[in-house]
Design a protein around this motif. Structure first.
Motif, mmCIF file in Angstrom:
data_model
loop_
_atom_site.group_PDB
_atom_site.id
_atom_site.type_symbol
_atom_site.label_atom_id
_atom_site.label_comp_id
_atom_site.label_asym_id
_atom_site.label_seq_id
_atom_site.Cartn_x
_atom_site.Cartn_y
_atom_site.Cartn_z
ATOM 1 N N ASN A 79 15.334 14.481 6.993
ATOM 2 C CA ASN A 79 16.023 15.524 7.754
ATOM 3 C C ASN A 79 16.111 15.111 9.233
ATOM 4 O O ASN A 79 15.108 14.714 9.824
ATOM 5 C CB ASN A 79 15.244 16.836 7.614
ATOM 6 N N PRO A 80 17.293 15.160 9.853
ATOM 7 C CA PRO A 80 17.442 14.662 11.236
ATOM 8 C C PRO A 80 16.481 15.311 12.236
ATOM 9 O O PRO A 80 15.963 14.634 13.122
ATOM 10 C CB PRO A 80 18.903 15.000 11.577
ATOM 11 N N PHE A 81 16.250 16.611 12.115
ATOM 12 C CA PHE A 81 15.327 17.270 13.044
ATOM 13 C C PHE A 81 13.890 16.784 12.830
ATOM 14 O O PHE A 81 13.124 16.643 13.787
ATOM 15 C CB PHE A 81 15.398 18.793 12.885
ATOM 16 N N CYS A 82 13.534 16.519 11.560
ATOM 17 C CA CYS A 82 12.201 15.973 11.273
ATOM 18 C C CYS A 82 12.050 14.584 11.893
ATOM 19 O O CYS A 82 10.983 14.229 12.412
ATOM 20 C CB CYS A 82 11.975 15.888 9.765
ATOM 21 N N LEU B 145 4.065 19.273 15.045
ATOM 22 C CA LEU B 145 5.371 19.012 15.649
ATOM 23 C C LEU B 145 6.370 18.865 14.506
ATOM 24 O O LEU B 145 6.198 18.011 13.635
ATOM 25 C CB LEU B 145 5.291 17.728 16.472
ATOM 26 N N MET B 146 7.394 19.707 14.490
ATOM 27 C CA MET B 146 8.293 19.704 13.336
ATOM 28 C C MET B 146 9.713 20.030 13.743
ATOM 29 O O MET B 146 9.956 20.575 14.821
ATOM 30 C CB MET B 146 7.802 20.707 12.288
ATOM 31 N N GLY B 147 10.659 19.686 12.873
ATOM 32 C CA GLY B 147 12.048 20.024 13.128
ATOM 33 C C GLY B 147 12.247 21.525 13.122
ATOM 34 O O GLY B 147 11.548 22.255 12.427
ATOM 35 N N LYS B 148 13.215 21.989 13.909
ATOM 36 C CA LYS B 148 13.436 23.435 13.989
ATOM 37 C C LYS B 148 13.984 23.991 12.677
ATOM 38 O O LYS B 148 13.801 25.168 12.377
ATOM 39 C CB LYS B 148 14.370 23.792 15.142
ATOM 40 N N GLN B 149 14.655 23.132 11.880
ATOM 41 C CA GLN B 149 15.192 23.572 10.599
ATOM 42 C C GLN B 149 15.550 22.344 9.778
ATOM 43 O O GLN B 149 15.641 21.241 10.306
ATOM 44 C CB GLN B 149 16.440 24.436 10.794
ATOM 45 N N ALA B 150 15.708 22.562 8.474
ATOM 46 C CA ALA B 150 16.219 21.514 7.601
ATOM 47 C C ALA B 150 17.708 21.754 7.413
ATOM 48 O O ALA B 150 18.156 22.901 7.348
ATOM 49 C CB ALA B 150 15.505 21.544 6.251
ATOM 50 N N ILE B 151 18.474 20.671 7.314
ATOM 51 C CA ILE B 151 19.929 20.824 7.277
ATOM 52 C C ILE B 151 20.445 21.231 5.901
ATOM 53 O O ILE B 151 21.639 21.454 5.738
ATOM 54 C CB ILE B 151 20.651 19.542 7.750
ATOM 55 N N ASN C 234 15.450 27.696 9.323
ATOM 56 C CA ASN C 234 14.806 27.836 10.637
ATOM 57 C C ASN C 234 13.707 28.890 10.565
ATOM 58 O O ASN C 234 13.683 29.853 11.320
ATOM 59 C CB ASN C 234 15.858 28.202 11.700
ATOM 60 N N ALA C 235 12.779 28.708 9.601
ATOM 61 C CA ALA C 235 11.753 29.726 9.382
ATOM 62 C C ALA C 235 10.343 29.162 9.232
ATOM 63 O O ALA C 235 9.372 29.838 9.567
ATOM 64 C CB ALA C 235 12.100 30.552 8.135
ATOM 65 N N VAL C 236 10.207 27.945 8.734
ATOM 66 C CA VAL C 236 8.882 27.435 8.385
ATOM 67 C C VAL C 236 7.969 27.336 9.603
ATOM 68 O O VAL C 236 6.798 27.719 9.545
ATOM 69 C CB VAL C 236 8.982 26.065 7.677
ATOM 70 N N GLY C 237 8.488 26.822 10.726
ATOM 71 C CA GLY C 237 7.653 26.681 11.927
ATOM 72 C C GLY C 237 7.087 28.009 12.385
ATOM 73 O O GLY C 237 5.888 28.135 12.673
ATOM 74 N N GLN C 238 7.941 29.026 12.431
ATOM 75 C CA GLN C 238 7.507 30.342 12.878
ATOM 76 C C GLN C 238 6.508 30.952 11.887
ATOM 77 O O GLN C 238 5.512 31.561 12.288
ATOM 78 C CB GLN C 238 8.724 31.267 13.037
ATOM 79 N N MET C 239 6.777 30.806 10.600
ATOM 80 C CA MET C 239 5.864 31.326 9.582
ATOM 81 C C MET C 239 4.511 30.628 9.645
ATOM 82 O O MET C 239 3.459 31.268 9.532
ATOM 83 C CB MET C 239 6.472 31.154 8.186
ATOM 84 N N VAL D 235 11.322 21.200 17.176
ATOM 85 C CA VAL D 235 12.128 20.385 18.085
ATOM 86 C C VAL D 235 13.614 20.558 17.832
ATOM 87 O O VAL D 235 14.052 20.831 16.725
ATOM 88 C CB VAL D 235 11.748 18.894 17.986
ATOM 89 N N ASP D 236 14.385 20.367 18.916
ATOM 90 C CA ASP D 236 15.837 20.479 18.867
ATOM 91 C C ASP D 236 16.461 19.097 19.059
ATOM 92 O O ASP D 236 15.768 18.118 19.361
ATOM 93 C CB ASP D 236 16.319 21.451 19.945
#
Length: 254
Positions: free
Chosen positions: A36-39, A120-126, A131-136, A182-183
């Protein structure tokens, strides 16, 4: 400082996704898969934190551990991260695509074992774009969180994170340990060199099963239908600006 970086195996961003004939999901058969690019951006940032090069957080990380939850083929995703410069990997094998809450619960179990100072993780998977796992994960750990990071500085037991919001930029200081997502503008991931790809083949990947963590991953959501976006209708040519204005008025656009 130990940094834990979750990574996900997704359809390559250059591939056009195809919906299954029964509309139950996306067809993954014979499709190129990638990290995943954000990862990948998160991995790059963690490795920069470990390296002694000029960087706002250089030398702050002593170990970078990557974890992926997915099929056996996700080992290649982990190897990609190891080739960038991560130290070791953990694969939690799952043949089903788990929901964000289940992923967050598994990651919490990994955090409890590994005791990192920073996730440290991507903000979301494409693929799911949740866009939920980090917050959870931050909520389950009761850790501070900083999302959509475009700059990260580490020092004095804190992470100072510049994040992108609708109105511009916001800077947060969070106590470590913390979860940071991360963005795109945080960095540009490097291309893994051939020597590093060869070294990555010798780095450790611990194989785990979802059952090893005693976590409830039962689905809470049911996908009713997956459809492709509507096809764009063909445009028309106009002879001059006057005709363009006339057509826009007729369409109610002016």
């Amino acid at each position: 400082m130990k940094v834990l970086v979750p990574v996900k195996r997704v359809i390559d961003s250059n591939v056009k996704a195809r919906v299954k004939a029964d509309q139950s999901g996306v067809d993954l058969a014979n499709v190129k898969m990638s990290i995943n690019p954000f990862c990948e951006i998160a991995v790059e940032e963690a490795v920069r934190m470990k390296e002694g090069k000029e960087h706002h957080a250089a030398g702050t990380a002593s170990e970078v551990v990557v974890v992926s939850i997915g099929p056996a083929q996700a080992q290649e995703t982990i190897r990609n991260a190891l080739a960038i410069g991560a130290d070791r990997g953990i694969l939690i094998q799952s043949d089903t695509d788990l929901e964000p809450l289940a992923v967050a619960k598994l990651l919490k179990a990994v955090v409890d074992e590994e005791k990192p100072d920073l996730v440290l993780m991507g903000k979301q998977a494409i693929d799911g774009d949740n866009n939920a796992v980090g917050q959870m994960l931050a909520a389950l750990l009761d850790w501070p969180q900083a999302t959509f990071a475009s700059k990260i500085e580490i020092g004095g037991g804190k992470a100072t994170v510049t994040r992108e919001v609708d109105g511009g930029l916001q800077t947060l200081a969070v106590d470590l340990p913390a979860v940071v997502t991360v963005d795109l503008r945080l960095n540009t991931p490097r291309y893994a060199s051939l020597p590093n790809i060869m070294k990555a083949k010798k780095k450790e990947i611990a194989a785990k099963a979802v059952a090893d963590y005693g976590v409830d991953v039962a689905p809470r959501l049911k996908v009713q239908k997956v459809t492709e976006p509507p096809k764009r209708s063909a445009g028309v040519k106009v002879a001059d600006a006057a005709e363009l204005v006339s057509k826009l008025k007729a369409a109610g656009a002016l």
